[in-house]
Design a protein around this motif. Structure first.
Motif, short mmCIF file in Angstrom:
data_model
loop_
_atom_site.label_atom_id
_atom_site.label_comp_id
_atom_site.label_asym_id
_atom_site.label_seq_id
_atom_site.Cartn_x
_atom_site.Cartn_y
_atom_site.Cartn_z
N ILE A 111 0.94 -1.23 -0.18
CA ILE A 111 -0.13 0.00 0.11
C ILE A 111 0.85 1.37 -0.12
CG2 ILE A 111 -2.07 -1.02 0.98
CD1 ILE A 111 -1.20 0.52 3.47
N GLY A 112 2.12 1.13 -0.43
CA GLY A 112 3.14 2.31 -0.59
C GLY A 112 3.96 2.60 0.56
N ASN A 113 4.05 1.94 1.73
CA ASN A 113 4.82 2.20 2.74
C ASN A 113 6.27 2.03 2.15
OD1 ASN A 113 3.43 2.89 5.27
ND2 ASN A 113 2.16 1.12 4.85
N SER A 114 7.46 2.67 2.86
CA SER A 114 8.62 2.27 2.04
C SER A 114 9.13 1.13 3.02
CB SER A 114 9.68 3.44 2.15
OG SER A 114 10.92 3.22 2.40
N PRO A 115 9.79 0.19 2.46
CA PRO A 115 10.48 -0.94 3.50
C PRO A 115 11.37 -0.29 4.20
CG PRO A 115 10.58 -1.55 0.90
CD PRO A 115 10.24 0.00 1.02
N ASP A 116 11.98 0.80 3.97
CA ASP A 116 13.00 1.46 5.27
C ASP A 116 12.12 1.70 6.50
OD1 ASP A 116 14.86 1.25 3.17
OD2 ASP A 116 14.74 3.25 2.44
#
Lengths: 244, 103
Positions: free
Chosen positions: A225-230
């Motif tokens: 859903i668009g959260n950055s893996p970082d």
């Protein structure tokens, strides 16, 4: 890191299988919410077993460390910790351990917590820490359990949610769900994550803790859903935590 | 981190770098979970906490979460520790934690 000897000062049953053990550790250096300890049990023949347990308590100045341990039916260590250990007993601990899966009170961004089963424990330390320091960070918790009776810290979570709205609670159950829970029983899925977690454009930091399969799927949905893996921090556990 | 009963099967046989940190604290003065490591095989740079850790054997093996190549092998035998780091090109540790923890 050296082993320290704590003393059991309180025991509290949380559910039919989980117990919170409160230790006083005289030379405890203090901890950060999210960290864990290793616990070592040594038999008279010097056979020893080490297991990792997350710290449930918020950082405090009383050198107090709370661990919530769920009993595994065939476990080597957890039956002892949840059934035999008594107030006044010594317990060897090594820690605090871990500088990655932690929440620090300086963090002000929205926080998304995702717990599977007893993966709630380190997240509870973060929620308690947030409640203790106040501050700007707004927490959301998506907490997946087998059935409602398996919810840990239910009353305290409800009170924290009601009192200061510092944490928003969303429960999900894999097997049995009461009518007032948002959806029928089932594993967490992409739709639930999309509907109940912080929108990714707010750049929340996400903390996901549970069994490895739970963490893999939850982290995948959060990324989708668009959260950055970082911005997604994970802690996995499983039977391989059983080690000599 | 907690052993427990739950409906998510233990169908994965690894945990993660967080679980290895206690053992590794015997030889590293600093926390390794927040350290970044570069995989010698695929070049990915990831936090050590994200590595896939296998502890069923006599020691522990940490594998790259991207390509699964072994980053680190750690075995204790009697009074010796064997540490194999050939799978890591570099480990980057954050020294600010030394100030924070007073160590």
């Amino acid at each position: 890191m050296m082993w320290r000897v704590g003393t059991v000062v309180a025991l509290q049953d949380e559910t039919a299988t989980a117990r919170t053990i409160t230790l006083k550790v005289p030379d405890w250096p203090g901890h950060i919410a999210g960290q864990h300890v290793d616990v070592r049990l040594t038999a008279p023949d010097r056979y020893s077993a080490v297991r990792s347990y997350s710290i449930a308590s918020a950082p405090n100045s009383e050198r107090r460390v709370e661990l919530t341990v769920d009993r595994l039916p065939n476990g080597e260590v957890s039956p002892y910790l949840t059934q035999e250990l008594a107030i006044g007993d010594p317990l060897e601990v090594r820690g605090p351990i871990g500088g990655w899966f932690v929440w620090r009170s300086e963090q002000t961004e929205p926080i998304q917590l995702v717990a599977g089963g007893s993966g709630i424990v380190p997240l509870m330390a973060m929620i308690r820490s947030r409640a203790a320091v106040g501050g700007a960070a707004t927490f959301r918790l998506l907490y997946s359990v087998r059935e409602p009776g398996a919810v840990l810290y239910r009353d305290e979570l409800q009170a924290l949610s009601d009192q200061n709205r510092s944490v928003t609670l969303i429960y999900a159950s894999t097997r049995v769900a009461p009518k007032d829970w948002p959806r029928p029983p089932g594993r967490i899925d992409a739709a639930l994550i999309a509907q109940t977690t912080w929108p990714s454009n707010l750049s929340p930091t996400c903390y996901v803790c549970g069994p490895t399969s739970f963490v893999e799927s939850a982290a995948g949905f959060l990324t989708a859903i668009g959260n950055s893996p970082d911005k997604i921090r994970t802690e996995r556990f499983g039977p391989t935590g059983d080690r000599k | 981190m907690n052993s427990h009963t739950y409906d998510y099967d233990y169908d994965y046989d690894y945990i993660d770098g967080n679980a290895a940190a206690g053992e590794l604290s015997n030889i590293f003065a600093m926390d390794v979970t927040a350290a970044k490591g570069q995989c010698a095989h695929c070049g990915a740079i990831k936090r050590f906490a994200e590595a896939h850790v296998y502890m069923q054997g006599p020691g522990l093996v940490a594998r790259c979460s991207v390509c699964q190549h072994a980053l680190l092998r750690f075995v204790t035998a009697r009074q010796r520790v064997f540490l194999d780091l050939r799978g890591l090109i570099c480990l980057i540790l954050d020294t600010s934690q030394l100030v924070e923890s007073g160590r």
